[in-house]
Write a protein that holds these residues in place. Structure first.
Motif, PDB file in Angstrom:
ATOM      1  N   GLY A  53     -28.204   7.609   6.786  1.00 60.58           N
ATOM      2  CA  GLY A  53     -28.237   7.092   5.419  1.00 60.58           C
ATOM      3  C   GLY A  53     -29.660   7.046   4.918  1.00 60.58           C
ATOM      4  N   THR A  54     -29.820   6.904   3.604  1.00 56.67           N
ATOM      5  CA  THR A  54     -31.155   6.837   2.997  1.00 56.67           C
ATOM      6  C   THR A  54     -31.140   5.840   1.853  1.00 56.67           C
TER       7      THR A  54
ATOM      8  N   MET B 128     -24.368  -0.382   1.378  1.00 53.62           N
ATOM      9  CA  MET B 128     -24.571   0.008  -0.021  1.00 53.62           C
ATOM     10  C   MET B 128     -25.288   1.347  -0.143  1.00 53.62           C
ATOM     11  N   PHE B 129     -26.390   1.490   0.600  1.00 53.62           N
ATOM     12  CA  PHE B 129     -27.186   2.706   0.450  1.00 53.62           C
ATOM     13  C   PHE B 129     -26.625   3.873   1.260  1.00 53.62           C
ATOM     14  N   GLY B 130     -25.962   3.561   2.375  1.00 51.67           N
ATOM     15  CA  GLY B 130     -25.439   4.617   3.223  1.00 51.67           C
ATOM     16  C   GLY B 130     -24.088   5.152   2.792  1.00 51.67           C
ATOM     17  N   VAL B 131     -23.275   4.311   2.094  1.00 55.39           N
ATOM     18  CA  VAL B 131     -21.914   4.722   1.739  1.00 55.39           C
ATOM     19  C   VAL B 131     -21.596   4.474   0.268  1.00 55.39           C
ATOM     20  N   ASN B 132     -21.659   3.220  -0.159  1.00 52.14           N
ATOM     21  CA  ASN B 132     -21.096   2.831  -1.453  1.00 52.14           C
ATOM     22  C   ASN B 132     -21.785   3.470  -2.653  1.00 52.14           C
ATOM     23  N   LEU B 133     -23.113   3.433  -2.676  1.00 52.81           N
ATOM     24  CA  LEU B 133     -23.827   4.037  -3.803  1.00 52.81           C
ATOM     25  C   LEU B 133     -23.731   5.559  -3.771  1.00 52.81           C
ATOM     26  N   LYS B 134     -23.661   6.101  -2.576  1.00 49.00           N
ATOM     27  CA  LYS B 134     -23.578   7.553  -2.433  1.00 49.00           C
ATOM     28  C   LYS B 134     -22.262   8.086  -3.030  1.00 49.00           C
TER      29      LYS B 134
END
Length: 485
Positions: A53-54, A393-399
């Motif tokens: 993730g980023t 959030m940054f690794g899955v949801n926002l992506k």
């Protein structure tokens, strides 16, 4: 793993070594400061199997690789970029230069309060244990545990003393941390904090009553009166005083001869700052802090569940910006004045938001067929339920976007519910399932119901949005096929 190849792929995806200003790593993440984050090829980066993730925060671009892997990748990355080994603090300093003034202010609060959170959390959890022992009707109708078992009375009193220490002497903790952040001697900052809670001063919590009765003790110095009032449990006064102390100390070390530096600099720093604190800085910032706390309490009590729902809806977006770190100062003030405020409403709302984001991530785990996303979603979803949402959030949801929407909808409804029932925390704790121990005994049931609401709604909405997204993808691909033919 071929760590050299992974480092090459990452470097290529972020725009080459010319785009890297600074690099370091922590336990799980590669921390970078880039010249231009617009040069990042996000799709290419996501396709690297080692990248979990980023996300971008505080002027840094962070790549999640995992424990053990990040160390080896960083070694190869340093060789490719030609950058010498840097500490995470060096990267923080480099990243902060890219922030605007407001972001720098939020980062400053974060740098000051994050190091002292363990002490405050320990006090908050101990306060929660004390409440479990002393709350009536929690386990026994009409009685508390100490009522039923008198031999536990002194144990409860002991725990209560341990719990209150962090809040009574809060200026000492803040003084040390903030003086260090502002470039001063942290021990002088701690000494200033001790001065502000000295036993000879009027207890800060009794100031209001003494003011009404006209019985405020004073120092009478050549006809000039200085109120002998303490600052127990305050935040703004010690922040401002520590900033002034650090600047005075820095200036004095430049002008005082080195032979007298160790003698005169600490003496003059404490004396000058102390005088300014009790005459100007303290009274002004105490009033400002009280206005801020009173304003938030008024807003919470006046807008009711509607305001709670709005705050729940925007809480996760606030976390993305990093502004949530500024809430620590507000929450500390709410808890320090618990007799007046009744506790903090921020922890319950943060917990609802975190649980909703975790539920949305777990929904993705059950829906997606992508093995990499499924792997990230399982661990980060559980982490979010326990109070750590950034990986989710940054690794899955926002992506994927739709899980984030499902999460904020679940959070908004759950926050409206807990606000309606006036759920408040009596101490700092984990903003997740474990946070239940920090909740007022009479509010534990609605807090638990709120968590269930947050989970179910976020999970359900994410599932519905996922099906709609999948349907749209099929329609779009069919339309493109028709256009091509």
């Amino acid at each position: 793993m071929n760590y050299k190849e992974i480092a090459k792929e990452i470097l290529l995806a972020i725009g080459g070594k010319e785009n890297v200003t600074a690099a370091a790593h922590c336990a799980t993440r590669l921390r970078l400061v880039l010249q231009n984050e617009g040069k990042i090829n996000q799709k290419q980066l996501d396709e690297i199997s080692a990248v979990k993730g980023t996300f971008a925060t505080g002027g840094q671009y962070q790549i999640i690789l995992g424990a053990g892997i990040v160390n080896e990748v960083y070694k190869e990355f340093s060789k490719l970029t030609g950058l010498s080994e840097m500490s995470t603090q060096d990267v923080k300093n480099a990243g902060s230069k890219k922030l605007n003034p407001f972001q720098q202010f939020v980062k400053m609060l974060s740098d000051i309060f994050v190091p002292i959170i363990p002490a405050i959390v320990a006090g908050g959890l101990l306060m929660g244990i004390n409440n479990v022992l002393t709350a009536k009707d929690l386990f026994i109708t009409g009685n508390s545990l100490v009522d039923a078992y008198p031999e536990m009375i002194d144990l409860a009193a002991l725990i209560n003393t341990f719990a209150n220490a962090s809040f009574v002497f809060l200026p000492v903790l803040i003084g040390f941390s903030s003086a260090k952040r502002f470039g001063g001697n942290p021990y002088l900052g701690a000494a200033l904090g001790m001065l502000m809670v000295h036993p000879d001063l009027l207890n800060g919590w009794g100031y209001g009553g003494a003011l009404v009765n006209g019985k405020i003790p004073v120092w009478n110095i050549f006809g000039f009166q200085i109120e002998k009032v303490g600052y127990q449990g305050t935040v703004l006064p010690v922040l401002a005083a520590s900033y002034i102390l650090s600047k005075i100390e820095t200036y004095l070390r430049k002008v005082i001869p080195s032979a007298l530096d160790n003698l005169l600099t600490p003496l003059l720093t404490i004396f000058i700052t102390g005088i300014l604190t009790f005459t100007l800085v303290g009274p002004i910032t105490r009033s400002a802090g009280n206005l801020l706390t009173d304003g938030l309490v008024w807003l919470y009590n006046t807008t009711g569940f509607i305001g709670g729902g709005i705050l729940g809806f925007v809480y996760a977006p606030i976390v993305i910006t990093g502004m949530h770190h500024s809430f620590i100062a507000v929450e500390t003030q709410l808890l320090a004045n618990i007799g007046k405020t009744g506790g903090s409403f921020l922890l319950p709302m943060a917990a609802m938001s975190n649980i909703a984001q975790g539920a949305a991530t777990l929904a993705v785990f059950f829906i997606t067929k992508d093995k990499k996303i499924k792997s990230i979603a399982s661990a980060s979803g559980i982490s979010a339920l326990l109070g750590i949402t950034e990986p989710a959030m940054f690794g899955v949801n926002l992506k994927l976007r739709y899980p984030f929407i499902g999460g904020i909808i679940g959070s908004g409804i759950a926050c409206a519910f807990v606000t309606f029932y006036k759920v408040k925390a009596v101490g700092m704790g984990s903003a997740g399932i474990a946070g239940i121990i920090s909740i007022k005994p009479g509010s534990i049931v609605p807090f638990a119901v709120g968590m269930i609401i947050a989970f179910i709604i976020a999970f359900a909405v994410t599932t519905v949005l996922a099906k709609r997204a999948a349907k749209n993808d099929i329609v779009n691909s069919e339309s493109q096929g028709e256009m091509a033919s």
